[in-house]
Each structure stands twice: as structure tokens, then as C-alpha cells.
Design an enzyme around this catalytic site. Structure first.
Site, PDB file in Angstrom:
ATOM      1  N   ASN A   7       0.876  -1.172   0.000  1.00 48.06           N
ATOM      2  CA  ASN A   7       0.000   0.000   0.000  1.00 48.06           C
ATOM      3  C   ASN A   7       0.916   1.225   0.000  1.00 48.06           C
ATOM      4  O   ASN A   7       1.487   1.584   1.016  1.00 48.06           O
ATOM      5  CB  ASN A   7      -0.883  -0.031   1.256  1.00 48.06           C
ATOM      6  CG  ASN A   7      -1.868   1.117   1.280  1.00 48.06           C
ATOM      7  OD1 ASN A   7      -1.821   2.009   0.433  1.00 48.06           O
ATOM      8  ND2 ASN A   7      -2.762   1.090   2.254  1.00 48.06           N
ATOM      9  N   HIS A 180     -12.957   2.387  -0.178  1.00 47.94           N
ATOM     10  CA  HIS A 180     -12.978   1.305   0.826  1.00 47.94           C
ATOM     11  C   HIS A 180     -13.662   0.053   0.272  1.00 47.94           C
ATOM     12  O   HIS A 180     -14.166  -0.772   1.030  1.00 47.94           O
ATOM     13  CB  HIS A 180     -13.742   1.701   2.112  1.00 47.94           C
ATOM     14  CG  HIS A 180     -13.146   2.830   2.888  1.00 47.94           C
ATOM     15  ND1 HIS A 180     -13.923   3.811   3.430  1.00 47.94           N
ATOM     16  CD2 HIS A 180     -11.873   3.100   3.234  1.00 47.94           C
ATOM     17  CE1 HIS A 180     -13.149   4.676   4.077  1.00 47.94           C
ATOM     18  NE2 HIS A 180     -11.891   4.260   3.972  1.00 47.94           N
ATOM     19  N   GLU A 384      -8.191  -5.584   5.040  1.00 44.84           N
ATOM     20  CA  GLU A 384      -8.015  -5.228   3.630  1.00 44.84           C
ATOM     21  C   GLU A 384      -6.800  -5.928   3.022  1.00 44.84           C
ATOM     22  O   GLU A 384      -6.828  -6.320   1.864  1.00 44.84           O
ATOM     23  CB  GLU A 384      -7.895  -3.700   3.494  1.00 44.84           C
ATOM     24  CG  GLU A 384      -9.254  -3.042   3.690  1.00 44.84           C
ATOM     25  CD  GLU A 384      -9.194  -1.541   3.892  1.00 44.84           C
ATOM     26  OE1 GLU A 384      -8.808  -1.110   4.992  1.00 44.84           O
ATOM     27  OE2 GLU A 384      -9.532  -0.801   2.961  1.00 44.84           O
TER      28      GLU A 384
END
Ligand code: ADP
Length: 397
Positions: A7, A180, A384
Site C-alpha cells: 500500500n 474502501h 483489507e
């Protein structure tokens, strides 16, 4: 397979190495201040303490190099060589209308992500730098892009169009996208499993309440509406973001305070939300403490926050003509007992609510609605990184 989940932000890079067979996190960490003096790498192998070391990282390629060095380190590493990494999964913020699911990264995909840079100027260019840096260090490892927007691409036109001249959608793709998505998909699926229900016959409202916060309406496994829009600024008010407001406020305040549009947007993104309203903090723990100590503005902020979440729940129950499950997730949703209780107060008309005893949990899967409630209210922790690893393995095989 061992999957490296990346990320990448403009000056930071978060990573997790996940064994997709056991779904265990083998190691995780964070590179901070990339391209700035005083770089710092935090690395934590599973079951051991965090290791922090200062290291200047002139660019993201250097950061990826340091991540790999940590992962194969003789003493604290968790793999013996780079070859053990079977795939890399990249979190990409904006996929525009080009991506409705995760995809294997090739030059065409990179170009399509680049074309979305305009829609997420702070995030997509940084995500792309992450991809390029990993490609440099791991040229033979397959990579997958997992988009924050993809899950919401099933929204119908009536949900994603703004009430503005249609030509702006046609010319510039100005519409609601939502964010999201990886979390909303993961949590809605898990809620169905947890309840022993078929996701294809279930109406779920997912409340992802973190620093950033969004709500989605998921009908039969597909997103039909979500609260964030063209950018993550729309919808709920959040840690520092304002969420919905009268757009004319921009002009009004900018005139009074002599601010440019960019300065106004900075205020709406970084100085508003619960931070701005309470004047205390963007962190709900500080806010709760202040409220308990009698700070009226902090109390009002918590009330206003819960009120807005409850209004969204009502509108999404209407959007789906009913609801079977309401799910809380992310930092606040998983941990903030008080906020959940306050939102629960508004759910009586749905034949449900939040049971005080059952609600007394943090960070674990649980049903928190009273016995016999018509609609289940749940807490489901999001993950996630695991969702990205799963998507990656699905495509890489
Ligand atoms: P991000 O959007 O940055 O991923 P998170 O999902 O980590 O955000 O959520 C951060 C928020 O969660 C903060 O406001 C924090 O106060 C709240 N939070 C985390 N743990 C707790 C806790 N134990 N009690 C209350 N609030 C918590």
C-alpha cells in the site's frame, strides 16, 4: 503462496507478507519519510517485537529494497530469498470506470491507472510509483492491482450520477465512485458467512468507520450505493473530513477568509470532521475522553457523528427496500462501544438495536443486536490486506 501486499503513498509504503495457504501474516511493516530526510523503516516479523531502523530512502525503489532486505534478513527475516515471493498485490485507490475487479498488472493496466490520476491526484501517482518500484526489484514476480473503487462499480446510474449537468459526466467522468471497496466486499461476505446466510439473498449495510469512513448498501453481494463520491470527501463526516455539506459553503467561507479553492479543500479534507467540530482531536479515543470529562463540544460531535451514520443506515434500508444485517467495521466500528450504542438508539423502527451487554466487545466478530431482533447488527473486523492477498492469488493461481 507467499503474497507481498503493498500500500504505497507519496512518502510512505506499508507492506504485509501473507502466506495465502494459512492466511497468516508472516511479517508486516512500514517505510516512512521516503524522499524526505529522516527515513524510518518499521518491520515486525510474526510473533516478535517491532524493529525500527533509520534509513534514508531517496525513492520508493530504495524503500522496496529495504523491505526485501528485512524479509530475507538472516536473524529476523521470514523467507530465505526473494524467490519465495509468489506474487505482489498492490492497493490502488482509483480505478475509475475502467476496473470493476482486480486485475493482473501489465503495461495496458498501468496506462489505464495513469488515466485515473486526475480523479485521485494524491493517491494514484503514488500507487503507480509503488508498482514501478516493485517491478524494478522483482521483475519476474506477477503483480495484481486491487482497486478501492472496484466493488462499487455495480452501483446503478441513479445512485452514481450527481444532480449536475450531464455533460460533466460525459466529458470528465464526474460521478460517484466510492472507496474502501475492498473492505465493504470483505466484510459483507464475511457477515453472510458468520450468519450462515446466502450472500446472494441478503441485504447488508456495511458501516466502515475508521479515520476515513464510508457506508455501503450491499444487496445480494453487489454494491448498490455507497456514501463516498468522486473523492473520499463525500458522505459521513470523518476524522478530519467534512463529508456532505452545502457546496455554497465553499464560496461563502473562501470569501470571508480570503482562501483559495485549494485551501478550502485542504480545510475540508484535513481540518474538518470530528477534529474540526470538536476542536479536540480526530481520534475517537480522545474525543470520548473529552466527552466524559464534560466537554460539551466533544459530546455534540459524537452525537452528530452517530446521527449522520444513522441517517445513512435509514436511507440505505430505503434504497434496498429493507435490510437483513447492519455491520460495523474499521477502527471506530470495531472498537468504539459508545458510538455503536449511540447509533443503535436510532434503529428501533427497523426492529433492532444494540444490546448493551453484547456490545461490550472490541475487535472481534459478534452479533450485538438483542435476541430476536428483526435485523442482525454485527461487528466484523475488516482485513483489507488479506482481501488483497486473496484477490491476488485468485488471479495469479
Ligand atoms: P484508518 O482509516 O486510518 O485505517 P482506522 O480504521 O485505524 O483508520 O480507525 C482509526 C480510528 O479508530 C481512530 O479514531 C481511533 O480512535 C479509533 N479506535 C481505534 N481503536 C479504538 C478503541 N480501542 N476505542 C475507541 N476507538 C478506537
Amino acid at each position: 503462496m507467499k503474497v507481498l501486499v503493498i500500500n504505497c503513498g507519496s512518502s510512505s509504503l506499508k507492506f504485509q507478507l501473507i502466506d495465502s495457504d494459512t492466511e497468516e501474516v508472516l511479517a508486516k511493516g512500514l517505510c516512512e519519510r521516503i524522499g524526505i530526510d529522516g527515513g524510518m523503516v518499521t518491520y515486525q516479523p510474526e510473533g516478535k517485537d517491532k524493529i525500527k531502523k533509520q534509513a534514508d530512502m531517496p525513492d520508493h525503489t530504495e524503500a522496496v529494497k529495504l523491505v526485501i532486505e528485512s524479509l530475507i534478513d538472516k536473524e529476523n527475516g521470514v523467507i530465505s530469498s526473494l524467490d519465495e515471493i509468489g506474487a505482489v498485490g498492490h492497493r490502488i485507490v482509483h480505478g475509475g470506470e475502467s476496473f470493476s475487479s482486480a486485475t493482473i498488472i501489465d503495461e495496458k493496466v498501468i496506462k489505464a491507472i495513469e488515466e485515473c490520476n486526475d480523479l485521485a491526484p494524491l493517491h494514484n501517482p503514488a500507487n503507480l510509483i509503488g508498482i514501478r518500484s516493485c517491478q524494478k526489484i522483482m521483475p519476474n514476480v506477477p503483480m495484481v492491482a486491487v482497486f478501492d473503487t472496484a466493488f462499487h462499480q455495480t452501483m446503478p446510474k441513479k445512485a452514481y450520477l450527481y444532480g449536475i449537468p450531464y455533460e460533466y459526466y460525459k466529458k470528465y467522468k464526474v460521478r460517484r465512485y466510492g472507496f474502501h471497496g475492498t473492505s465493504h466486499e470483505f466484510v459483507s461476505k464475511r457477515a453472510a458467512e458468520f450468519l450462515g446466510r446466502d450472500i446472494n439473498d441478503l441485504k447488508v449495510i456495511v458501516c466502515h468507520l475508521g479515520n476515513g469512513a464510508s457506508i455501503s448498501a450491499v444487496k445480494n453481494g453487489k454494491c448498490v450505493d455507497t456514501s463516498m463520491g468522486l473523492t473520499p470527501l463525500e458522505g459521513l463526516f470523518m476524522g478530519t473530513r467534512s463529508g456532505n455539506l452545502d457546496p455554497a459553503i465553499l464560496q461563502f467561507i473562501s470569501n470571508k477568509e480570503k482562501l483559495t479553492i485549494d485551501e478550502m479543500l485542504n480545510i475540508l479534507n484535513k481540518k474538518s470532521g470530528v477534529l474540526g467540530m470538536s476542536g479536540v482531536s480526530s481520534d475517537f479515543r480522545d474525543l470520548g475522553e473529552a466527552a466524559h470529562e464534560g466537554n460539551e463540544q466533544a459530546k455534540t460531535t459524537l452525537e452528530a457523528y452517530s446521527y449522520r451514520v444513522a441517517k445513512y443506515i435509514g436511507s440505505y434500508a430505503a434504497a434496498m427496500n429493507g435490510v437483513d444485517a447492519i455491520v460495523f467495521t474499521a477502527g471506530v466500528g470495531e472498537n468504539n462501544i459508545e458510538v455503536r450504542q449511540m447509533i443503535g438508539e436510532y434503529l428501533g423502527y427497523l426492529g433492532t438495536g444494540v444490546d448493551k451487554d453484547k456490545n461490550n466487545i472490541r475487535g472481534e466478530e459478534a452479533v450485538i443486536s438483542p435476541d430476536g431482533a428483526k435485523v442482525s447488527v454485527l461487528v466484523i473486523p475488516t482485513n483489507e490486506e488479506l482481501a488483497i492477498a486473496r484477490e491476488t492469488v485468485k488471479l495469479v493461481g
